[in-house]
Scaffold this active site. Structure first.
Site, PDB file in Angstrom:
ATOM      1  N   CYS A 102     -54.853 -71.844  95.489  1.00  0.00           N
ATOM      2  CA  CYS A 102     -54.719 -70.660  96.337  1.00  0.00           C
ATOM      3  C   CYS A 102     -53.289 -70.707  96.862  1.00  0.00           C
ATOM      4  O   CYS A 102     -52.987 -71.486  97.764  1.00  0.00           O
ATOM      5  CB  CYS A 102     -55.723 -70.682  97.486  1.00  0.00           C
ATOM      6  SG  CYS A 102     -55.479 -69.295  98.633  1.00  0.00           S
ATOM      7  N   CYS A 162     -52.983 -69.400 100.708  1.00  0.00           N
ATOM      8  CA  CYS A 162     -53.566 -70.116 101.852  1.00  0.00           C
ATOM      9  C   CYS A 162     -54.392 -71.290 101.356  1.00  0.00           C
ATOM     10  O   CYS A 162     -53.827 -72.266 100.876  1.00  0.00           O
ATOM     11  CB  CYS A 162     -54.378 -69.181 102.735  1.00  0.00           C
ATOM     12  SG  CYS A 162     -55.491 -68.093 101.830  1.00  0.00           S
ATOM     13  N   CYS A 202     -57.952 -70.806  99.981  1.00  0.00           N
ATOM     14  CA  CYS A 202     -59.236 -70.319  99.464  1.00  0.00           C
ATOM     15  C   CYS A 202     -59.779 -71.272  98.406  1.00  0.00           C
ATOM     16  O   CYS A 202     -59.058 -71.688  97.505  1.00  0.00           O
ATOM     17  CB  CYS A 202     -59.083 -68.914  98.901  1.00  0.00           C
ATOM     18  SG  CYS A 202     -58.462 -67.755 100.136  1.00  0.00           S
TER      19      CYS A 202
END
Lengths: 110, 211
Positions: B116, B119, B121
């Site tokens: 990700c 961020c 995820c």
């Protein structure tokens, strides 16, 4: 800034060093932040996008200087205040009250 | 300071992070204050918070491993998993929530890696909370730039002829790698196969264990 058209969190493709393989077990306060973030969303106070928006607006300095769940609790707080769950003043009063109970995380639980 | 206690290792072999016995930090104080305000205002009960923590603690890579082992032994399930990962996982009783889960299959000539870049995820409902390295600048930046070099840091050396696909997750859409079934496992049942499936093999930074 290497790519002024991108915000700091959009870091895919940037150059960086070796992947740090350090790991840690989550502390109870971190698990509580995680739980409050999930439950706050289930209560309809904010969405995952609201969580992300506050995290991204904190900027790169926060990413470098705060731990993951420190940033999460800051974002959780911002979203809950914006949703009107409590006021900034109520938070400040409560934090003072908590601090007055003792010096360690374990000692100040009500 | 995240790593003050290197001399005290937990049962999992990781250092404990400063916890109940350390000096109370500003952010810990904020967590307690938020929690108590939400309880006082009738938003949540202490039991609800504990139940959520317990539910998250109960999620581990073993859940994902069970899904992978089922896919290895049940061709119809594998087809459903690749068509709609969320529904296939729900079929096995896992709480996937609103997350859209996409399973990507490793084969003899293709390897998949998930990241990700924006961020952190991660298919947390199936694998539990992500490892710390998954959330680092180094992994997020480099997994899409030089994935083979990143894989070498994890001890995975892919032949040059292998196609490497890197999948960038979003908050709403999260990937899980369906690793290739190891050779020499023809006689194993799903339960024993699941023991070969590691967390990293479902992220793509590792391969399943040999039987």
């Amino acid at each position: 800034m290497e790519h002024p058209e991108r915000r700091w969190h959009d870091m895919g493709g940037d150059a960086a060093g070796p992947v740090p393989m350090d790991s840690h077990d989550f502390a109870i306060w971190e698990k509580r932040v995680d739980a409050l973030v999930i439950l706050g969303q289930q209560r309809g106070h904010f969405t995952v996008d609201g969580l992300r928006r506050a995290l991204e607006d904190m900027g790169e300095q926060a990413f470098e200087s705060m731990t993951y769940y420190e940033r999460w609790v800051a974002s959780l707080n911002q979203n809950l205040i914006e949703a009107g769950v409590y006021t900034l003043e109520e938070l400040g009063t409560k934090m003072e009250e908590v601090k007055a109970r003792g010096d360690t995380y374990g000692a100040v639980q009500s | 300071m995240p790593h003050d206690h290197h001399d005290h290792l937990s049962p999992s072999g990781h250092p404990y992070r400063q916890d109940n016995d350390g000096a109370l930090t500003y952010w810990q104080t904020m967590e307690i204050a938020i929690r108590e305000l939400m309880i006082e205002k009738g938003e949540l009960t202490p039991a609800q918070i504990q139940e959520q923590i317990d539910a998250m603690d109960a999620r581990s890579p073993a859940n994902g491993a069970a899904v992978v082992a089922r896919a290895w032994t049940d061709p119809d399930f594998k087809k459903r998993l690749l068509e709609n990962g969320s529904d296939a996982a729900r079929e096995m009783g896992f709480d996937i929530g609103p997350m859209h889960l996409v399973a990507v299959e490793n084969t003899s000539d293709t390897h998949n890696l998930i990241v990700c870049t924006l961020c952190s995820c991660y298919p947390r409902n199936l694998l539990g909370l992500p490892p710390d390295w998954y959330k680092t600048r180094e992994y997020r930046s480099r997994a899409v730039r030089e994935p083979r070099a990143v894989l070498r840091e994890f001890g995975v050396e892919l032949p040059e002829s292998t196609t490497l696909r890197v999948h960038d997750s979003t908050a709403d859409m999260r990937y899980i790698v369906l690793p290739a079934r190891p050779v020499g496992t023809e006689n194993l049942n799903a339960e024993d196969l699941a023991k070969l499936v590691t967390r990293d093999s479902m992220i793509g930074t590792g391969l399943p264990k040999a039987p």
